[in-house]
Design a protein around this motif. Structure first.
Motif, PDB file in Angstrom:
ATOM      1  N   TYR B  35       0.845  -1.178   0.000  1.00  0.00           N
ATOM      2  CA  TYR B  35       0.000   0.000   0.000  1.00  0.00           C
ATOM      3  C   TYR B  35       0.889   1.239   0.000  1.00  0.00           C
ATOM      4  O   TYR B  35       1.975   1.244   0.563  1.00  0.00           O
ATOM      5  CB  TYR B  35      -0.874   0.060   1.257  1.00  0.00           C
ATOM      6  CG  TYR B  35      -2.061  -0.856   1.281  1.00  0.00           C
ATOM      7  CD1 TYR B  35      -1.932  -2.190   1.676  1.00  0.00           C
ATOM      8  CD2 TYR B  35      -3.329  -0.395   0.941  1.00  0.00           C
ATOM      9  CE1 TYR B  35      -3.033  -3.023   1.723  1.00  0.00           C
ATOM     10  CE2 TYR B  35      -4.436  -1.215   0.993  1.00  0.00           C
ATOM     11  CZ  TYR B  35      -4.285  -2.535   1.379  1.00  0.00           C
ATOM     12  OH  TYR B  35      -5.373  -3.359   1.425  1.00  0.00           O
ATOM     13  N   GLN B  37       0.634   5.326   1.169  1.00  0.00           N
ATOM     14  CA  GLN B  37      -0.200   6.245   1.945  1.00  0.00           C
ATOM     15  C   GLN B  37       0.434   7.633   1.971  1.00  0.00           C
ATOM     16  O   GLN B  37       1.544   7.799   2.486  1.00  0.00           O
ATOM     17  CB  GLN B  37      -0.401   5.727   3.367  1.00  0.00           C
ATOM     18  CG  GLN B  37      -1.392   6.564   4.173  1.00  0.00           C
ATOM     19  CD  GLN B  37      -1.615   6.027   5.573  1.00  0.00           C
ATOM     20  OE1 GLN B  37      -0.767   5.361   6.140  1.00  0.00           O
ATOM     21  NE2 GLN B  37      -2.774   6.341   6.146  1.00  0.00           N
ATOM     22  N   LEU B  88       4.399   7.100   2.725  1.00  0.00           N
ATOM     23  CA  LEU B  88       4.586   5.951   3.603  1.00  0.00           C
ATOM     24  C   LEU B  88       4.173   4.708   2.823  1.00  0.00           C
ATOM     25  O   LEU B  88       3.055   4.653   2.297  1.00  0.00           O
ATOM     26  CB  LEU B  88       3.729   6.101   4.859  1.00  0.00           C
ATOM     27  CG  LEU B  88       3.777   4.961   5.880  1.00  0.00           C
ATOM     28  CD1 LEU B  88       5.155   4.873   6.541  1.00  0.00           C
ATOM     29  CD2 LEU B  88       2.698   5.156   6.956  1.00  0.00           C
ATOM     30  N   LEU B  90       3.373   0.837   2.997  1.00  0.00           N
ATOM     31  CA  LEU B  90       2.970  -0.167   3.966  1.00  0.00           C
ATOM     32  C   LEU B  90       2.873  -1.533   3.319  1.00  0.00           C
ATOM     33  O   LEU B  90       2.303  -1.677   2.234  1.00  0.00           O
ATOM     34  CB  LEU B  90       1.612   0.198   4.567  1.00  0.00           C
ATOM     35  CG  LEU B  90       1.572   1.440   5.445  1.00  0.00           C
ATOM     36  CD1 LEU B  90       0.153   1.964   5.570  1.00  0.00           C
ATOM     37  CD2 LEU B  90       2.134   1.139   6.824  1.00  0.00           C
ATOM     38  N   ARG B 110       8.999   5.106   5.451  1.00  0.00           N
ATOM     39  CA  ARG B 110       8.754   6.507   5.064  1.00  0.00           C
ATOM     40  C   ARG B 110       9.778   6.871   4.006  1.00  0.00           C
ATOM     41  O   ARG B 110      10.966   6.991   4.293  1.00  0.00           O
ATOM     42  CB  ARG B 110       8.854   7.426   6.269  1.00  0.00           C
ATOM     43  CG  ARG B 110       7.739   7.194   7.270  1.00  0.00           C
ATOM     44  CD  ARG B 110       7.649   8.275   8.329  1.00  0.00           C
ATOM     45  NE  ARG B 110       6.651   7.927   9.343  1.00  0.00           N
ATOM     46  CZ  ARG B 110       5.360   8.175   9.249  1.00  0.00           C
ATOM     47  NH1 ARG B 110       4.895   8.796   8.176  1.00  0.00           N
ATOM     48  NH2 ARG B 110       4.528   7.834  10.213  1.00  0.00           N
TER      49      ARG B 110
END
Lengths: 116, 114
Positions: B35, B37, B88, B90, B110
């Motif tokens: 993912y 973000q 970010l 994930l 990050r």
């Protein structure tokens, strides 16, 4: 299409107050799954609960409780007696066959700030 | 052990660099996810691996290249990224590749592209 709406973007409460996070969902699936995740500032999404569409029992886990109502397509989350450690972003999410079983439809999240 | 481990936690890279993000889980999960973000946004699905095969690519640019060497490991190879790719990242895993079971997430990497 599947959609999750978390209307409140940021909620501030004083420690020990209760806070309720609203989650309203839309889906055409008859079988679907609802989730709540917590994301503290460290970044990790922490799984809190999964609820199946055919199980409308409410649930309580310590200071956390969830109210699932299919009639209003809502899956609300209440934190009782909030603590500073509850400060985080909380996401409601939905999965179901029509959207692709591997996909989670996330709401925009609720930023909860607990003031000591 | 309900842990998904991601390395590195922070990464700064130039637009001409090549780097890799790594993700590991030992829960016997057969689905793994990447993912992305951005700040103050929900996670956006990039890729899904089911039983070590790529099953979903959400139209991600080719400068992101996923790899699943075995059922416990997931990599994301990065090349020629743009500043707007800073986010970010994930990793997550779930027992089976359906929406029935919950996904467990790592702490994320990050990424800053300069």
């Amino acid at each position: 299409a599947q959609k999750v709406t978390q209307a409140q973007t940021e909620i501030s409460v004083v420690e020990k107050e209760d806070v309720t996070l609203d989650c309203v969902y839309e889906t055409r699936d008859t079988t679907y799954y609802l989730f709540w995740y917590k994301q503290p500032p460290s970044g990790e999404l922490v799984f809190l609960i999964r609820r199946n569409s055919f199980d409308e029992q409410n649930e309580i886990s310590g200071r956390y409780s969830w109210n699932f109502q299919k009639s209003t397509s809502s899956f609300n989350f209440t934190i009782t007696a909030s603590q500073v450690v509850d400060s985080a972003v909380y996401f409601c999410a939905l999965s179901g066959r029509r959207y692709g079983n591997n996909r989670l439809a996330f709401g925009k999240g609720n930023q909860v700030v607990v003031i000591p | 052990d309900t842990e998904v481990t991601q390395t590195p936690k922070h990464l700064v890279m130039g637009m001409t660099n090549k780097k890799s993000l790594k993700c590991e889980q030992h829960m016997g999960h057969r689905a793994m996810y990447w993912y992305k973000q951005k700040a103050k946004k929900p996670p956006e699905l990039m890729f899904v691996y089911s039983y070590e095969k790529l099953s979903i690519n959400e139209s991600v640019p080719s400068r992101f290249s996923p790899e699943c060497p075995n059922s416990s490991l997931l990599n994301l190879h990065l090349h020629a990224l743009q500043p707007e790719d800073s986010a970010l990242y994930l990793c997550a895993s779930s027992l089976i590749p359906t929406g029935v079971t919950e996904a467990f997430f790592g702490q994320g990497t990050r990424l800053t592209v300069v």
